[in-house]
Motif scaffolding. Structure first.
Motif, PDB file in Angstrom:
ATOM      1  N   GLU A   1      27.906  -7.297  -0.890  1.00  0.00           N
ATOM      2  CA  GLU A   1      27.053  -7.348  -0.746  1.00  0.00           C
ATOM      3  C   GLU A   1      26.277  -7.885   0.896  1.00  0.00           C
ATOM      4  O   GLU A   1      27.413  -8.542   0.819  1.00  0.00           O
ATOM      5  CB  GLU A   1      25.715  -7.936  -1.381  1.00  0.00           C
ATOM      6  N   PRO A   2      25.667  -7.621   2.081  1.00  0.00           N
ATOM      7  CA  PRO A   2      25.684  -8.197   3.290  1.00  0.00           C
ATOM      8  C   PRO A   2      24.939  -9.834   2.498  1.00  0.00           C
ATOM      9  O   PRO A   2      24.277 -10.262   2.030  1.00  0.00           O
ATOM     10  CB  PRO A   2      24.811  -7.157   4.136  1.00  0.00           C
ATOM     11  N   GLY A   3      25.116 -10.476   4.214  1.00  0.00           N
ATOM     12  CA  GLY A   3      24.855 -11.485   4.062  1.00  0.00           C
ATOM     13  C   GLY A   3      22.905 -11.175   4.478  1.00  0.00           C
ATOM     14  O   GLY A   3      22.070 -10.045   4.551  1.00  0.00           O
ATOM     15  N   ARG A   4      21.836 -12.390   3.510  1.00  0.00           N
ATOM     16  CA  ARG A   4      20.629 -11.501   3.499  1.00  0.00           C
ATOM     17  C   ARG A   4      20.078 -13.018   3.400  1.00  0.00           C
ATOM     18  O   ARG A   4      20.471 -14.298   3.669  1.00  0.00           O
ATOM     19  CB  ARG A   4      20.155 -11.329   2.113  1.00  0.00           C
ATOM     20  N   GLN A   5      18.986 -12.516   3.883  1.00  0.00           N
ATOM     21  CA  GLN A   5      17.694 -14.120   4.309  1.00  0.00           C
ATOM     22  C   GLN A   5      17.785 -14.355   2.782  1.00  0.00           C
ATOM     23  O   GLN A   5      17.664 -14.423   2.125  1.00  0.00           O
ATOM     24  CB  GLN A   5      16.428 -13.315   4.722  1.00  0.00           C
ATOM     25  N   PRO A   6      16.752 -15.794   3.743  1.00  0.00           N
ATOM     26  CA  PRO A   6      17.112 -16.615   2.282  1.00  0.00           C
ATOM     27  C   PRO A   6      16.439 -16.997   1.431  1.00  0.00           C
ATOM     28  O   PRO A   6      15.278 -16.161   1.526  1.00  0.00           O
ATOM     29  CB  PRO A   6      17.302 -18.264   2.967  1.00  0.00           C
ATOM     30  N   PRO A   7      16.365 -16.810  -0.022  1.00  0.00           N
ATOM     31  CA  PRO A   7      15.218 -16.481  -0.744  1.00  0.00           C
ATOM     32  C   PRO A   7      13.920 -17.989  -0.456  1.00  0.00           C
ATOM     33  O   PRO A   7      13.087 -17.622  -0.625  1.00  0.00           O
ATOM     34  CB  PRO A   7      15.889 -17.006  -2.092  1.00  0.00           C
ATOM     35  N   LEU A   8      14.665 -19.126  -0.188  1.00  0.00           N
ATOM     36  CA  LEU A   8      13.410 -20.130   0.422  1.00  0.00           C
ATOM     37  C   LEU A   8      14.244 -20.517   1.691  1.00  0.00           C
ATOM     38  O   LEU A   8      15.178 -20.898   1.909  1.00  0.00           O
ATOM     39  CB  LEU A   8      13.694 -21.331  -0.973  1.00  0.00           C
TER      40      LEU A   8
END
Length: 613
Positions: free
Chosen positions: A468-475
């Motif tokens: 999986e790629p790096g993703r926007q932070p959940p918060l």
């Protein structure tokens, strides 16, 4: 089927002599001289055909226009049927038709003749009729009226199919239907199938209506309740729910605008709002704009009649005293932390050491962090002059101008080039409830913002599974010229290649940012992660005052490992990384706790023990 026939009748004769009062012999001669006439019918015994009475008499009928005719149906006189010709009517179907005549022949004899009855008139199907009654307008009733006066009607055999612009309207099979929104602008008709009283199967289609008109607009009404549907208490911490009532229905997305007095509360485009300390002594109002299901544009408004009270509702939110800033405060017995750092060792240590620059790293210090990301050799300094409590804090520094020159490819601004950041350990599960506390100091002369800039200084990050790629932070907790903002996201899928997840949202913590600079500001954040259902929440206290309470949300990612915290600068996006000033902040008293009995005081800055380990 009955076949068309010609019917010829046999005559019956009744004669009466005309003339003088002769002898019996003369009478007998006269009677013998009167010859019998004949009567017959020509034509087919079927509906619509014309029958003709044919009269002949050997004694002559020069005065035939004086013949009197009477047509009969099943031996009963047909009213008004007194002509030589008779056209078979629908009432004659399946009956016997005959005719009788009366006349005086040329010898003066009266004659009365009757035909025998025809065979039954052929049974034929005469079409029924279906019409529509009602107004062609949304919300009105339309009724199919079926009649078959010729052959009769068996109501139990009737079935109906309704159409709008020749396409079947599903789930409509009764005589009366209500015109719905889907029929607006279309012409409606009905197809009726049935067996008539004579056994014929018929299918009839009505004429189309005019195009169905949409219903008139009914102005929507906006009201506000608490989250239990009751009249709200206008106090800090109350969760407000905007409710729209509109007879035209609201099916599309609604834009909500919440106001504090006349000031728009930015980034609160949702139906709920939690009253904050910043709202005290002000009136809260909300506007909703939408296009209703019937295509009418609506803008409805609600304003409270009361000012917000400073008395918080119980049990949420709960405001707390700010931790003592002086050495010597009595430390409390705390739940063991997952991550903890007051920088009292004059540096930091982590489980993973990577990157080009690791200023402040000391291998002798307990490994409180997972890893770090520092843009340049001055990104970290153990600060002694600006401290929240104790002898040290962390000075985190990011340099503008040519931010990409420090790491790897100098022609590319990579992830590390954007950061001066420390990263903590993962939560136990992806649905954990956990607390984070930390204190930050933003010097006004070393962190200056322009409109549009929104650097991040705290985040909860997902731990991507393999592939999986790096993703926007959940918060993500960011700062802007008009206050602090909280962005959050979620993804329930076990594997995905999207960097933004299934959904994202954000809200504002409205403050005057100048009041939160040049001093220590204590943050406490409680989060319940749940990427699957709207059962998560975000609660935030700033300097002991609850400033956010976002409940019933999805937050987090469906990963093998739980979320992990990050503290420090992260200059995301083009506008942030290309700013024309550096960024400096101070960080102290980091704590991450996860336990069923954990509370605000387990992470709140200002309550640390000063004993060095």
């Amino acid at each position: 089927m009955y076949k068309t026939i010609f019917t010829v009748s046999v005559l019956t004769l009744a004669l009466a002599a005309c003339g003088g009062n002769g002898s019996n012999k003369q009478d007998e001669e006269t009677q013998l001289n009167n010859q019998q006439g004949s009567l017959s019918i020509s034509g087919e015994a079927k509906y619509g055909a014309t029958l003709n009475a044919i009269v002949s008499d050997p004694d002559g009928l020069s005065n035939s226009e004086n013949i009197k005719y009477q047509w009969k149906r099943d031996s009963i006189n047909i009213a008004g049927a007194n002509s030589k010709s008779y056209q078979i009517q629908k009432e004659d179907i399946n009956t016997l038709v005959s005719v009788s005549v009366n006349y005086v022949d040329d010898k003066g004899f009266n004659a009365s003749l009757n035909t025998v009855q025809t065979t039954k008139v052929l049974l034929v199907n005469l079409p029924g009729l279906v019409t529509l009654q009602g107004s062609a307008k949304q919300g009105q009733m339309l009724e199919a009226n079926l009649s078959d006066d010729n052959n009769g009607l068996d109501e139990s055999s009737v079935s109906l199919v309704w159409y709008a612009d020749s396409k079947i309207i599903p789930n409509k099979d009764s005589k009366i239907i209500k015109l719905e929104r889907d029929q607006v602008g279309k012409k409606v008709s009905v197809e009726v199938s049935y067996v008539d009283g004579h056994g014929y199967y018929e299918t009839l289609v009505s004429d189309e209506t005019a195009a169905v008109e949409k219903i008139d607009n009914s102005q929507g009404v906006l009201s506000v309740t608490d989250d239990a549907g009751n009249n709200p208490s206008w106090k800090v911490g109350t969760s407000l729910q905007a409710n729209i009532s509109d007879l035209n229905q609201v099916l599309a997305e609604v834009d909500y605008y919440w106001y504090r007095n006349d000031d728009l509360i930015f980034e609160n485009n949702q139906s709920t709002y939690t009253i904050l300390a910043a709202d005290i002594d002000k009136k809260i109002s909300v506007k909703a704009e939408y296009v209703d299901a019937d295509g009418y544009s609506e803008s409805v408004f609600y304003q409270s009649s009361q000012n917000v009270s400073s008395d918080p509702s119980e049990p949420n939110p709960q405001n707390y005293p700010v931790g003592d800033k002086l050495i010597g405060n009595n430390p409390i017995d705390r739940v063991e932390a997952i991550s903890e750092e007051s920088f009292e060792h004059g540096g930091w240590n982590a489980g993973t050491i990577n990157g080009n620059y690791n200023p402040g790293h000391d291998a002798s210090i307990p490994k409180q962090f997972r890893f770090t990301q520092f843009q340049n050799p001055d990104s970290f300094k153990a600060e002694t002059n600006v401290t929240r409590l104790g002898d040290y804090s962390a000075k985190l520094y990011w340099q503008h101008g040519d931010p990409g020159k420090w790491n790897d490819d100098p022609n590319k601004i990579d992830n590390v080039d954007r950061k001066a950041m420390l990263h903590g350990r993962n939560a136990k599960t992806i649905t954990s409830t956990f607390w984070h506390g930390f204190s930050v100091y933003f010097p006004s002369d070393e962190i200056q913002l322009k409109d549009g800039e929104n650097p991040l200084f705290f985040q909860l990050h997902g731990a991507p599974d393999s592939g999986e790629p790096g993703r926007q932070p959940p918060l993500a907790l960011t700062m802007q010229t008009d206050g602090f903002y909280v962005g959050y996201g979620w993804d329930s899928r076990k594997f995905n290649t999207s960097t933004s997840g299934e959904g994202r949202d954000k809200f504002q913590i409205p403050v005057n940012l100048a009041e939160y600079q040049d001093r220590w500001v204590d943050f406490v954040i409680q989060v319940r992660a749940n990427p699957f259902e709207e059962k998560g929440f975000i609660k935030i206290w700033i300097d002991g005052k609850q400033m956010a309470d976002r409940t019933n949300i999805q937050i987090g990612y469906n990963d093998d490992k739980g979320l992990y915290p990050s503290w420090g600068w992260y200059f995301t996006g083009t506008i942030n990384v290309n700013r024309d000033t550096d960024g400096t902040m101070y960080l102290d008293e980091i704590r991450h706790v996860e336990a069923d009995d954990a509370s605000y005081y387990d992470v709140a800055p200002g309550y640390f023990s000063l004993i060095k380990e």
